[in-house]
Scaffold this motif. Structure first.
Motif, PDB file in Angstrom:
ATOM      1  N   ASP A   9       1.163  13.628   3.615  1.00  0.00           N
ATOM      2  CA  ASP A   9       1.152  13.347   2.178  1.00  0.00           C
ATOM      3  C   ASP A   9       2.088  12.200   1.824  1.00  0.00           C
ATOM      4  O   ASP A   9       1.795  11.396   0.926  1.00  0.00           O
ATOM      5  CB  ASP A   9       1.552  14.597   1.392  1.00  0.00           C
ATOM      6  CG  ASP A   9       0.512  15.694   1.482  1.00  0.00           C
ATOM      7  OD1 ASP A   9      -0.647  15.386   1.830  1.00  0.00           O
ATOM      8  OD2 ASP A   9       0.853  16.866   1.215  1.00  0.00           O
ATOM      9  N   LEU A  10       3.201  12.126   2.529  1.00  0.00           N
ATOM     10  CA  LEU A  10       4.156  11.042   2.287  1.00  0.00           C
ATOM     11  C   LEU A  10       3.527   9.684   2.574  1.00  0.00           C
ATOM     12  O   LEU A  10       3.686   8.726   1.794  1.00  0.00           O
ATOM     13  CB  LEU A  10       5.395  11.260   3.146  1.00  0.00           C
ATOM     14  CG  LEU A  10       6.469  10.172   3.113  1.00  0.00           C
ATOM     15  CD1 LEU A  10       7.055  10.049   1.727  1.00  0.00           C
ATOM     16  CD2 LEU A  10       7.570  10.481   4.121  1.00  0.00           C
ATOM     17  N   VAL A  11       2.797   9.575   3.682  1.00  0.00           N
ATOM     18  CA  VAL A  11       2.145   8.304   4.035  1.00  0.00           C
ATOM     19  C   VAL A  11       1.107   7.925   2.979  1.00  0.00           C
ATOM     20  O   VAL A  11       1.041   6.775   2.526  1.00  0.00           O
ATOM     21  CB  VAL A  11       1.502   8.412   5.425  1.00  0.00           C
ATOM     22  CG1 VAL A  11       0.664   7.180   5.731  1.00  0.00           C
ATOM     23  CG2 VAL A  11       2.570   8.583   6.494  1.00  0.00           C
ATOM     24  N   VAL A  12       0.302   8.896   2.556  1.00  0.00           N
ATOM     25  CA  VAL A  12      -0.750   8.621   1.576  1.00  0.00           C
ATOM     26  C   VAL A  12      -0.148   8.169   0.245  1.00  0.00           C
ATOM     27  O   VAL A  12      -0.612   7.193  -0.370  1.00  0.00           O
ATOM     28  CB  VAL A  12      -1.638   9.864   1.392  1.00  0.00           C
ATOM     29  CG1 VAL A  12      -2.620   9.658   0.241  1.00  0.00           C
ATOM     30  CG2 VAL A  12      -2.405  10.163   2.665  1.00  0.00           C
ATOM     31  N   VAL A  13       0.900   8.860  -0.204  1.00  0.00           N
ATOM     32  CA  VAL A  13       1.522   8.501  -1.488  1.00  0.00           C
ATOM     33  C   VAL A  13       2.148   7.117  -1.412  1.00  0.00           C
ATOM     34  O   VAL A  13       2.009   6.295  -2.338  1.00  0.00           O
ATOM     35  CB  VAL A  13       2.569   9.571  -1.871  1.00  0.00           C
ATOM     36  CG1 VAL A  13       3.448   9.084  -3.008  1.00  0.00           C
ATOM     37  CG2 VAL A  13       1.878  10.851  -2.286  1.00  0.00           C
TER      38      VAL A  13
END
Length: 425
Positions: free
Chosen positions: A231-235
């Motif tokens: 989720d961190l990468v996507v955000v």
């Protein structure tokens, strides 16, 4: 107001009072004599006091004395103009004041842990709850944040009695990786509404940049799952690209290039770790390679190329970036088309169809920008030729202007003699 002001003034003058429901001391600054600094409470409650809402900063374990910061004291003692900013008024008391009324979105603490109120509803009262003297009519639905389960599983509880206590929200430095990622996701949804619905690009840019800053320096620990890292990468990638788009709308091309290059750095790092845990999780959840390394990367390339064309006028660099973007887009377009040709009976997934449409439209935009780059090259070349002519002059025109009339007559006679000879022949 006069009565409240007099009461507050009297309480400030009284250094100590008994502990039967009254404050022990009320002052503008901390006591001078203090043996050891008591650590702050992990969950600082927001309570009702006789002087408005207060924030319980710390509680002394030996005698239960609480240090309460009065949040509404400015309504009783407003500073005059030109005076120095006053320190917050503090109250020291042993009274356990009641919590403020919880609302949707408040951080609360209940018997099961800490969480956030997502819904408040009414339920029928029972005889057992009525005897206890509490209000059983309100049911609080709380999403617990203190529980960490495997994967993306969450825990939701329904509390009626005793009601939850409202606590102060964590600051960014106090949040863990889960809380920072959830904060960035909520800011991303707000920024998307600002961009698409309200067309407020400045506010959308500020919100997207705040989401990026919230997760920029995340420190992972043993509680950080692979889903949180995904989720961190996507955000980070999506908010960086969207912030770059906002900058392009506002004409801030240097900032747009920085945001887009930040997204490219993250995508290149993830591209080198294909097949590992984070990439596998994203693929299973629908973020396929055509979207992750195709659409998002081409979007970053387009913004960087446009910034090169607009800001510095570096057409050669923009052309190289556009050709690279076209190669990336065509790679995944050919991959999806080849998959359809090999297996004509099986249809493509929704994600592949969406990526194919998006990549096709991006290829059209790349072609337009390449045409603009070629036109800019021709225009700059013509401009350079004009400057050279203006600086050094045209040799043919100079020879014609410098020729004398006798030379012109000689040329005419020679031409006439040649014509006569041809007629005789």
């Amino acid at each position: 107001k006069t009565h409240k002001h007099k009461l507050a003034k009297a309480c400030t003058m009284a250094p100590t009072l008994n502990g039967s429901g009254f404050p022990v001391a009320l002052s503008q600054s901390k006591p001078k004599a203090r043996a050891a600094q008591q650590p702050e409470d992990a969950d600082q409650a927001i309570v009702y006091t006789p002087y408005g809402r207060g924030l319980v900063l710390r509680t002394r374990k030996s005698d239960g004395i609480k240090e309460v910061q009065l949040l509404e004291w400015e309504s009783f003692a407003k500073p005059t103009r030109g005076s120095k900013p006053q320190k917050p008024y503090m109250m020291y008391t042993a009274v356990d004041y009641p919590s403020v009324v919880p609302h949707v979105g408040d951080d609360v603490v209940c018997q099961y842990g800490r969480g956030r109120v997502t819904q408040i509803s009414r339920v029928a009262a029972t005889t057992n709850d009525t005897k206890k003297g509490s209000d059983p009519m309100l049911k609080y639905t709380i999403a617990l944040s203190s529980w960490r389960l495997n994967g993306r599983s969450t825990v939701t509880v329904h509390v009626t009695n005793p009601p939850p206590r409202v606590v102060r929200k964590h600051t960014l430095s106090e949040m863990d990786a889960h809380e920072k990622v959830s904060l960035a996701q909520s800011q991303k949804s707000k920024a998307t509404s600002y961009f698409s619905q309200k067309k407020d690009y400045e506010l959308a840019l500020t919100t997207y940049a705040g989401a990026v800053d919230a997760v920029r320096n995340v420190q992972h620990d043993h509680t950080s799952t692979n889903e949180v890292r995904a989720d961190l990468v996507v955000v980070m990638v999506t908010c960086s690209n969207n912030a770059a788009t906002c900058c392009a709308k506002l004409g801030k091309w240097e900032e747009a290039s920085k945001f887009a290059k930040n997204a490219l750095i993250l995508l290149d790092a993830l591209y080198g770790k294909r097949g590992k845990k984070i990439h596998t999780i994203l693929t299973k959840e629908g973020t396929i390679d055509a979207k992750l390394f195709g659409e998002w990367r081409v979007k970053s390339y387009l913004i960087v190329a446009r910034s090169c064309m607009e800001a510095g006028g570096d057409v050669a660099a923009a052309t190289g970036i556009l050709k690279k973007a076209r190669g990336v887009a065509m790679e995944y377009i050919d991959e999806i088309n080849a998959k359809q040709q090999k297996q004509p009976t099986t249809t493509c997934s929704k994600e592949e169809k969406a990526s194919l449409r998006s990549l096709t439209s991006q290829v059209k935009e790349i072609r337009k920008l390449l045409v603009e780059c070629s036109d800019l090259k021709k225009a700059t070349k013509k401009l350079e030729q004009r400057r050279a002519k203006a600086m050094f002059g045209d040799k043919k025109n100079d020879n014609k202007e410098n020729a004398s009339p006798s030379d012109a007559n000689k040329k005419q006679k020679e031409g006439g003699q040649q014509q006569q000879q041809q007629t005789k022949k």
